[in-house]
Design a protein around this motif. Sequence first.
Motif, PDB file in Angstrom:
ATOM      1  N   ASN A 295       0.780  -1.235   0.000  1.00 37.04           N
ATOM      2  CA  ASN A 295       0.000   0.000   0.000  1.00 37.04           C
ATOM      3  C   ASN A 295       0.819   1.296   0.000  1.00 37.04           C
ATOM      4  OD1 ASN A 295      -2.497  -1.476   0.225  1.00 37.04           O
ATOM      5  ND2 ASN A 295      -1.923  -1.850   2.352  1.00 37.04           N
ATOM      6  N   PRO A 296       1.913   1.389  -0.755  1.00 37.06           N
ATOM      7  CA  PRO A 296       2.662   2.651  -0.761  1.00 37.06           C
ATOM      8  C   PRO A 296       1.980   3.720  -1.620  1.00 37.06           C
ATOM      9  CG  PRO A 296       3.634   1.183  -2.336  1.00 37.06           C
ATOM     10  CD  PRO A 296       2.539   0.396  -1.625  1.00 37.06           C
ATOM     11  N   LEU A 297       2.314   4.973  -1.362  1.00 36.42           N
ATOM     12  CA  LEU A 297       1.875   6.093  -2.189  1.00 36.42           C
ATOM     13  C   LEU A 297       3.117   6.676  -2.850  1.00 36.42           C
ATOM     14  CD1 LEU A 297      -0.087   8.232  -3.255  1.00 36.42           C
ATOM     15  CD2 LEU A 297       0.223   9.469  -1.100  1.00 36.42           C
ATOM     16  N   ILE A 298       3.154   6.673  -4.180  1.00 37.84           N
ATOM     17  CA  ILE A 298       4.275   7.205  -4.955  1.00 37.84           C
ATOM     18  C   ILE A 298       3.776   8.428  -5.705  1.00 37.84           C
ATOM     19  CG2 ILE A 298       5.937   6.719  -6.800  1.00 37.84           C
ATOM     20  CD1 ILE A 298       5.465   3.670  -6.034  1.00 37.84           C
ATOM     21  N   SER A 299       4.475   9.547  -5.533  1.00 40.71           N
ATOM     22  CA  SER A 299       4.054  10.797  -6.164  1.00 40.71           C
ATOM     23  C   SER A 299       5.162  11.309  -7.075  1.00 40.71           C
ATOM     24  CB  SER A 299       3.734  11.829  -5.077  1.00 40.71           C
ATOM     25  OG  SER A 299       3.299  13.020  -5.663  1.00 40.71           O
TER      26      SER A 299
ATOM     27  N   ILE B 244      11.730  13.748  -9.135  1.00 46.13           N
ATOM     28  CA  ILE B 244      12.671  12.640  -8.926  1.00 46.13           C
ATOM     29  C   ILE B 244      14.018  12.883  -9.597  1.00 46.13           C
ATOM     30  CG2 ILE B 244      10.867  10.912  -8.598  1.00 46.13           C
ATOM     31  CD1 ILE B 244      11.439   9.993 -11.502  1.00 46.13           C
ATOM     32  N   GLN B 245      14.128  13.919 -10.421  1.00 42.89           N
ATOM     33  CA  GLN B 245      15.357  14.212 -11.148  1.00 42.89           C
ATOM     34  C   GLN B 245      16.527  14.449 -10.196  1.00 42.89           C
ATOM     35  OE1 GLN B 245      14.102  16.672 -14.499  1.00 42.89           O
ATOM     36  NE2 GLN B 245      16.175  17.471 -14.559  1.00 42.89           N
ATOM     37  N   ASP B 246      16.326  15.272  -9.183  1.00 46.77           N
ATOM     38  CA  ASP B 246      17.391  15.558  -8.226  1.00 46.77           C
ATOM     39  C   ASP B 246      17.796  14.304  -7.466  1.00 46.77           C
ATOM     40  OD1 ASP B 246      17.448  18.207  -8.989  1.00 46.77           O
ATOM     41  OD2 ASP B 246      16.154  18.878  -7.358  1.00 46.77           O
ATOM     42  N   LEU B 247      16.840  13.471  -7.146  1.00 44.94           N
ATOM     43  CA  LEU B 247      17.124  12.227  -6.441  1.00 44.94           C
ATOM     44  C   LEU B 247      18.034  11.329  -7.277  1.00 44.94           C
ATOM     45  CD1 LEU B 247      16.524  10.317  -4.025  1.00 44.94           C
ATOM     46  CD2 LEU B 247      14.578   9.486  -5.342  1.00 44.94           C
TER      47      LEU B 247
ATOM     48  N   GLY C   2      -0.363  -0.594  -4.577  1.00 43.24           N
ATOM     49  CA  GLY C   2       0.193   0.751  -4.495  1.00 43.24           C
ATOM     50  C   GLY C   2      -0.716   1.793  -5.119  1.00 43.24           C
ATOM     51  N   ARG C   3      -0.429   3.037  -4.779  1.00 42.27           N
ATOM     52  CA  ARG C   3      -1.125   4.177  -5.379  1.00 42.27           C
ATOM     53  C   ARG C   3      -0.071   5.068  -6.006  1.00 42.27           C
ATOM     54  NH1 ARG C   3      -3.616   6.812  -0.594  1.00 42.27           N
ATOM     55  NH2 ARG C   3      -1.817   5.899   0.373  1.00 42.27           N
ATOM     56  N   LEU C   4      -0.321   5.487  -7.221  1.00 39.13           N
ATOM     57  CA  LEU C   4       0.602   6.349  -7.949  1.00 39.13           C
ATOM     58  C   LEU C   4      -0.118   7.632  -8.304  1.00 39.13           C
ATOM     59  CD1 LEU C   4       3.307   6.741  -9.515  1.00 39.13           C
ATOM     60  CD2 LEU C   4       2.207   5.621 -11.445  1.00 39.13           C
ATOM     61  N   ARG C   5       0.525   8.758  -8.014  1.00 37.53           N
ATOM     62  CA  ARG C   5      -0.024  10.061  -8.359  1.00 37.53           C
ATOM     63  C   ARG C   5       0.974  10.745  -9.276  1.00 37.53           C
ATOM     64  NH1 ARG C   5      -3.294   7.381  -6.451  1.00 37.53           N
ATOM     65  NH2 ARG C   5      -4.544   7.741  -4.596  1.00 37.53           N
TER      66      ARG C   5
ATOM     67  N   ALA D  51       0.856  -2.436  -9.098  1.00 36.14           N
ATOM     68  CA  ALA D  51       1.697  -3.576  -8.704  1.00 36.14           C
ATOM     69  C   ALA D  51       2.995  -3.525  -9.500  1.00 36.14           C
ATOM     70  CB  ALA D  51       0.970  -4.892  -8.966  1.00 36.14           C
ATOM     71  N   PHE D  52       4.096  -3.864  -8.840  1.00 36.25           N
ATOM     72  CA  PHE D  52       5.415  -3.876  -9.470  1.00 36.25           C
ATOM     73  C   PHE D  52       6.181  -5.057  -8.923  1.00 36.25           C
ATOM     74  CE2 PHE D  52       9.947  -2.837  -9.104  1.00 36.25           C
ATOM     75  CZ  PHE D  52      10.254  -2.543 -10.422  1.00 36.25           C
ATOM     76  N   ARG D  53       6.995  -5.675  -9.774  1.00 34.93           N
ATOM     77  CA  ARG D  53       7.876  -6.742  -9.304  1.00 34.93           C
ATOM     78  C   ARG D  53       9.202  -6.638 -10.043  1.00 34.93           C
ATOM     79  NH1 ARG D  53       8.711  -9.789 -13.438  1.00 34.93           N
ATOM     80  NH2 ARG D  53       7.059 -10.164 -14.921  1.00 34.93           N
ATOM     81  N   ALA D  54      10.270  -6.929  -9.357  1.00 33.97           N
ATOM     82  CA  ALA D  54      11.599  -6.985  -9.958  1.00 33.97           C
ATOM     83  C   ALA D  54      12.284  -8.226  -9.422  1.00 33.97           C
ATOM     84  CB  ALA D  54      12.402  -5.738  -9.621  1.00 33.97           C
ATOM     85  N   THR D  55      12.990  -8.920 -10.303  1.00 35.19           N
ATOM     86  CA  THR D  55      13.696 -10.134  -9.926  1.00 35.19           C
ATOM     87  C   THR D  55      15.183  -9.934 -10.173  1.00 35.19           C
ATOM     88  OG1 THR D  55      11.759 -11.363 -10.661  1.00 35.19           O
ATOM     89  CG2 THR D  55      13.747 -12.639 -10.273  1.00 35.19           C
ATOM     90  N   ASN D  56      15.992 -10.327  -9.208  1.00 34.12           N
ATOM     91  CA  ASN D  56      17.451 -10.191  -9.289  1.00 34.12           C
ATOM     92  C   ASN D  56      17.865  -8.748  -9.556  1.00 34.12           C
ATOM     93  OD1 ASN D  56      17.885 -12.971  -8.824  1.00 34.12           O
ATOM     94  ND2 ASN D  56      17.356 -13.379 -10.947  1.00 34.12           N
TER      95      ASN D  56
END
Length: 188
Positions: free
Chosen positions: A19-23, A34-37, A66-69, A85-90
């Motif tokens: 349940n994350p919130l990504i903005s 996110i550019q500076d990050l 998740g929630r994306l804004r 939903a997101f998944r990454a392997t290795n």
Amino acid sequence: LRALLYERQLRITELVLENPLISVVRLADGRWNIQDLLRRAAAAAQAPRPFVLPPLDVEKISIRSGRLRLRDDVLRLQLRVDGFAFRATNMNADRPFEVGLSFRNESRFAGRLLNSEVDLDGMLALAGFEPERMSLTARKLRLELAGKTIEASGTLRNLVSPALDVSLRLPELDSKSLARVFSVPDGI
């Protein structure tokens, strides 16, 4: 702990975010929040320092519910995505790894209610967190919008000056199906 002490590598078997919130925001001057990050991460990776974190290797990472804004002040667009939903392997910062992404959404575009679904299966290269070298390859991308399905594959390279190579399979479109999304003159 053994890998960290003897091999100087940090290994994580599984990381799950529920349940994350990504903005993500593009400001009126064209900069993304996110550019500076990303630039700071790249600079930190290159800067000399007395203590250096070991290479990070994550066997499996996933985001559930998740929630994306997304707010784009340049295009005057706001997008809200739920059920992300997101998944990454290795996952590794220095070599490409498998990724998957999906969401189902109901949004308004040009005053019209749109239902959409997106599913992506591909590879992501973080390239040591250097945005100019990062890439995303979609082996399979499916977008369902207003009852029509678009399938695509391709690669996005360089997040600073993006280059996109894409192949699309589009459904047959007529004025009735286009009118679900856009204002369409009669006879098209």
